[in-house]
Motif scaffolding. Structure first.
Motif, PDB file in Angstrom:
ATOM      1  N   ASP A  17       0.762  -1.086   0.022  1.00 19.70           N
ATOM      2  CA  ASP A  17       0.014  -0.014   0.145  1.00 19.70           C
ATOM      3  C   ASP A  17       0.798   1.344   0.091  1.00 19.70           C
ATOM      4  OD1 ASP A  17       0.964  -0.103   2.444  1.00 19.70           O
ATOM      5  OD2 ASP A  17      -0.763   0.221   3.488  1.00 19.70           O
ATOM      6  N   GLY A  18       2.254   1.217   0.001  1.00 20.14           N
ATOM      7  CA  GLY A  18       3.164   2.245  -0.063  1.00 20.14           C
ATOM      8  C   GLY A  18       3.387   2.644   1.241  1.00 20.14           C
ATOM      9  N   GLN A  19       2.976   2.426   2.417  1.00 27.07           N
ATOM     10  CA  GLN A  19       3.274   2.673   3.918  1.00 27.07           C
ATOM     11  C   GLN A  19       4.961   2.027   4.226  1.00 27.07           C
ATOM     12  OE1 GLN A  19       1.431   4.392   6.468  1.00 27.07           O
ATOM     13  NE2 GLN A  19       3.642   4.464   7.116  1.00 27.07           N
ATOM     14  N   ALA A  20       5.721   2.815   4.552  1.00 29.43           N
ATOM     15  CA  ALA A  20       6.982   2.446   4.867  1.00 29.43           C
ATOM     16  C   ALA A  20       7.236   2.647   6.239  1.00 29.43           C
ATOM     17  CB  ALA A  20       7.944   3.271   4.100  1.00 29.43           C
ATOM     18  N   GLY A  21       8.142   1.648   6.905  1.00 30.70           N
ATOM     19  CA  GLY A  21       9.038   1.930   8.164  1.00 30.70           C
ATOM     20  C   GLY A  21      10.499   1.805   8.019  1.00 30.70           C
ATOM     21  N   TRP A  22      11.031   2.655   9.115  1.00 28.63           N
ATOM     22  CA  TRP A  22      12.512   2.602   9.176  1.00 28.63           C
ATOM     23  C   TRP A  22      13.110   1.896  10.476  1.00 28.63           C
ATOM     24  CZ3 TRP A  22      15.642   4.624   5.490  1.00 28.63           C
ATOM     25  CH2 TRP A  22      15.083   5.540   4.592  1.00 28.63           C
ATOM     26  N   GLY A  23      14.067   1.098  10.123  1.00 30.36           N
ATOM     27  CA  GLY A  23      14.765   0.413  11.150  1.00 30.36           C
ATOM     28  C   GLY A  23      16.124   0.466  10.862  1.00 30.36           C
ATOM     29  N   ARG A  36       4.212  -0.746  11.871  1.00 30.53           N
ATOM     30  CA  ARG A  36       3.035  -1.164  12.720  1.00 30.53           C
ATOM     31  C   ARG A  36       2.865   0.411  13.421  1.00 30.53           C
ATOM     32  NH1 ARG A  36       3.762  -6.063  16.395  1.00 30.53           N
ATOM     33  NH2 ARG A  36       3.280  -7.251  14.398  1.00 30.53           N
ATOM     34  N   GLY A  37       3.741   0.753  14.180  1.00 32.93           N
ATOM     35  CA  GLY A  37       3.333   2.005  14.875  1.00 32.93           C
ATOM     36  C   GLY A  37       2.598   3.195  14.125  1.00 32.93           C
ATOM     37  N   LYS A  38       3.133   3.462  12.824  1.00 33.86           N
ATOM     38  CA  LYS A  38       2.714   4.584  12.052  1.00 33.86           C
ATOM     39  C   LYS A  38       1.311   4.068  11.674  1.00 33.86           C
ATOM     40  CE  LYS A  38       7.120   6.160  10.257  1.00 33.86           C
ATOM     41  NZ  LYS A  38       7.966   6.189   9.377  1.00 33.86           N
ATOM     42  N   ARG A  39       0.943   2.865  11.222  1.00 34.31           N
ATOM     43  CA  ARG A  39      -0.328   2.346  10.586  1.00 34.31           C
ATOM     44  C   ARG A  39      -1.364   2.668  11.971  1.00 34.31           C
ATOM     45  NH1 ARG A  39      -1.128  -0.568   6.134  1.00 34.31           N
ATOM     46  NH2 ARG A  39      -2.966  -1.704   7.061  1.00 34.31           N
ATOM     47  N   GLN A  72       0.539   5.106  16.895  1.00 32.51           N
ATOM     48  CA  GLN A  72       1.033   5.038  18.109  1.00 32.51           C
ATOM     49  C   GLN A  72       2.410   4.741  18.164  1.00 32.51           C
ATOM     50  OE1 GLN A  72      -1.183   1.261  19.501  1.00 32.51           O
ATOM     51  NE2 GLN A  72      -1.975   2.564  21.344  1.00 32.51           N
ATOM     52  N   SER A  73       3.151   5.236  19.272  1.00 32.10           N
ATOM     53  CA  SER A  73       4.745   5.046  19.405  1.00 32.10           C
ATOM     54  C   SER A  73       4.840   3.385  19.613  1.00 32.10           C
ATOM     55  CB  SER A  73       5.026   5.621  20.481  1.00 32.10           C
ATOM     56  OG  SER A  73       4.710   5.108  21.672  1.00 32.10           O
ATOM     57  N   VAL A  74       6.173   2.853  19.418  1.00 29.12           N
ATOM     58  CA  VAL A  74       6.489   1.488  19.551  1.00 29.12           C
ATOM     59  C   VAL A  74       6.423   1.427  21.046  1.00 29.12           C
ATOM     60  CG1 VAL A  74       8.343  -0.008  19.611  1.00 29.12           C
ATOM     61  CG2 VAL A  74       7.966   1.406  17.740  1.00 29.12           C
ATOM     62  N   CYS A  75       6.660   2.338  22.014  1.00 28.98           N
ATOM     63  CA  CYS A  75       6.465   2.144  23.257  1.00 28.98           C
ATOM     64  C   CYS A  75       5.130   1.915  23.879  1.00 28.98           C
ATOM     65  CB  CYS A  75       7.037   3.182  23.951  1.00 28.98           C
ATOM     66  SG  CYS A  75       7.105   3.214  25.965  1.00 28.98           S
ATOM     67  N   ALA A  88       5.634  10.318  18.891  1.00 30.91           N
ATOM     68  CA  ALA A  88       5.231  10.648  17.679  1.00 30.91           C
ATOM     69  C   ALA A  88       5.035   9.016  16.894  1.00 30.91           C
ATOM     70  CB  ALA A  88       6.021  11.240  16.708  1.00 30.91           C
ATOM     71  N   PRO A  89       4.141   8.354  16.294  1.00 37.62           N
ATOM     72  CA  PRO A  89       4.079   7.153  15.864  1.00 37.62           C
ATOM     73  C   PRO A  89       5.213   6.461  15.412  1.00 37.62           C
ATOM     74  CG  PRO A  89       2.214   8.583  14.770  1.00 37.62           C
ATOM     75  CD  PRO A  89       3.286   9.578  15.390  1.00 37.62           C
ATOM     76  N   GLY A  90       5.077   5.170  15.642  1.00 40.91           N
ATOM     77  CA  GLY A  90       6.311   4.471  15.259  1.00 40.91           C
ATOM     78  C   GLY A  90       7.596   4.874  16.307  1.00 40.91           C
ATOM     79  N   TRP A  91       8.925   4.852  15.668  1.00 44.39           N
ATOM     80  CA  TRP A  91       9.977   5.333  16.563  1.00 44.39           C
ATOM     81  C   TRP A  91       9.791   6.909  16.659  1.00 44.39           C
ATOM     82  CZ3 TRP A  91      11.328   1.330  18.701  1.00 44.39           C
ATOM     83  CH2 TRP A  91      11.574  -0.063  17.818  1.00 44.39           C
ATOM     84  N   GLY A  92       9.007   7.674  16.183  1.00 44.21           N
ATOM     85  CA  GLY A  92       8.951   9.009  16.564  1.00 44.21           C
ATOM     86  C   GLY A  92      10.145   9.907  15.997  1.00 44.21           C
ATOM     87  N   VAL A  93      10.668   9.395  14.908  1.00 42.14           N
ATOM     88  CA  VAL A  93      11.853  10.271  14.384  1.00 42.14           C
ATOM     89  C   VAL A  93      11.981  10.006  12.699  1.00 42.14           C
ATOM     90  CG1 VAL A  93      13.382   9.797  16.334  1.00 42.14           C
ATOM     91  CG2 VAL A  93      13.725   8.308  14.391  1.00 42.14           C
ATOM     92  N   GLU A  94      12.458  10.990  11.927  1.00 43.80           N
ATOM     93  CA  GLU A  94      12.739  11.044  10.699  1.00 43.80           C
ATOM     94  C   GLU A  94      14.202  10.852  10.520  1.00 43.80           C
ATOM     95  OE1 GLU A  94      10.156  10.996   8.483  1.00 43.80           O
ATOM     96  OE2 GLU A  94       8.729  11.111  10.079  1.00 43.80           O
TER      97      GLU A  94
END
Length: 380
Positions: free
Chosen positions: A23-29, A93-96, A99-102, A346-352
């Motif tokens: 769906d084009g949604q991305a996550g960073w690790g 997952r957090g961005k979807r 929620q933050s990962v925490c 912020a959602p996910g890890w909360g950083v860019e």
């Protein structure tokens, strides 16, 4: 929702991973630091082929399956590589979920106490003390860790008399309310480690990290047992990435405090297994996070959620002279204030991730056209 692409952006020291779904949604690790360029090759060769086209929604079984399929490679590099994809999927997952990962892990975002962690052994005791005083006055730290012995030192000191000098001077120089921790980096034999541990306890050192060679965890267990009547805690485990080994170390127990490293372990899912085993054994978990790449960010989120979290997160105090590669990796940067660092909300890890850094990195992409389709072949 299926995984469509896995990308890496790396240099020798740092490797970011971007996972994008259909769906084009991305996550960073991030893969583990140090030789990150080698680790990113493993991502594309031995991780991506299993992950492309697989379900991103419930990814924990996928992570376990990848490591099982690559059973002939049980060591650190595979786990360091898997971590990049796994932590990117947590961000996704957090961005979807918004929620933050925490928060996904059941915690709540808040300022979390940190200890100022020195990596230096070439620094004199007086200079280290002066540095700690400046940092305490500037950032409000109330806990500090410094180095003793010699890394893999076979009972030798970095230079004769350094350990005795820095321990006694540091305790005298710091207020009683300041917690002091030390790291021996596998320096000692069991007999010497016990001798040093008693000396440390006499100087009100609270935390004694990795006294013996880490793979000789029975030796560390001996030290832990012989110091068990004293208030000083023996800690370790940062190098260990194999869950069955962790189970044995916790059962002995080898330590008073467990210290897995999320990036060495292979991500949040596997580190949680260690934390839960430790909790069942009544042991606290204080994660290893020795630089200001995303490993400290990951650690803050996880420590903010687990029930047996230790009192603080490790927070490196080293700058350009020691880690010239850790600056401007992501925004907002992690900053200590009043001895605490805010867990991003912020959602996910909360950083860019810094776009300028990415532009200067080596980029590689895996998708259904570039992988060999191991996932389908082996039924992952």
């Amino acid at each position: 929702m299926k995984i469509k692409t896995i990308e890496t952006f790396c240099n020798e020291f740092v490797g970011f991973v971007r996972v994008t779904t259909e769906d084009g949604q991305a996550g960073w690790g991030q893969v583990s630091t140090y030789n990150a360029d080698i680790t990113c090759q493993i991502v594309h060769r031995q991780v991506a082929p299993y992950a492309i086209g697989q379900d991103a929604t419930h990814f924990e079984p996928l992570i376990d399956a990848i490591l099982e399929r690559e059973f002939k490679f049980p060591g650190s590099y595979m786990r360091r590589a898997v971590c990049g994809v796994e932590t990117a999927l947590w961000d996704w997952r957090g961005k979807r979920a918004g929620q933050s990962v925490c928060e996904l892990l059941g915690g709540h975002n808040r300022p979390f106490p940190v200890y100022a962690s020195s990596m230096k052994r070439d620094i004199t005791p007086d200079d280290e003390i002066a540095r700690f005083h400046r940092l305490r006055d500037t950032f409000g730290y109330s806990a500090f860790k410094f180095r003793i012995g010699k890394e893999m030192g076979h009972d030798e000191d970095e230079w004769p008399g350094r350990t005795a000098e820095i321990v006694t001077k540091m305790r005298q120089a710091m207020d009683d309310e300041v917690t002091l921790l030390v790291d021996a980096n596998c320096c000692y034999s069991p007999h010497k480690a016990v001798e040093v541990g008693r000396f440390l306890n006499d100087n009100d050192i609270a935390h004694y990290e990795e006294p013996c060679p880490y793979w000789q965890y029975e030796q560390t267990a001996q030290v832990t047992a012989e110091l068990s009547h004293l208030p000083i805690d023996v800690s370790g485990g940062e190098q260990d990435c194999f869950v069955p080994t962790w189970r044995r170390m916790i059962d002995i127990p080898a330590f008073d405090i467990v210290q897995p490293d999320i990036c060495y372990m292979g991500g949040i899912h596997r580190t949680l297994q260690v934390a839960k085993m430790a909790q069942a054994a009544g042991l606290p978990c204080t994660l290893h996070s020795a630089n200001l790449s995303m490993v400290t960010l990951f650690s803050l989120h996880l420590m903010g959620a687990i029930e047996n979290a230790g009192p603080y997160v490790e927070f490196s105090i080293e700058g350009d002279d020691y880690y010239p590669w850790q600056n401007d990796l992501f925004f907002p940067a992690l900053v200590a204030k009043d001895g605490k660092v805010q867990i991003p909300d912020a959602p996910g890890w909360g950083v860019e991730i810094n776009p300028a850094w990415l532009e200067n990195s080596t980029h590689q992409l895996s998708d259904e056209n570039t992988t060999t389709g191991y996932g389908a072949l082996y039924g992952v």
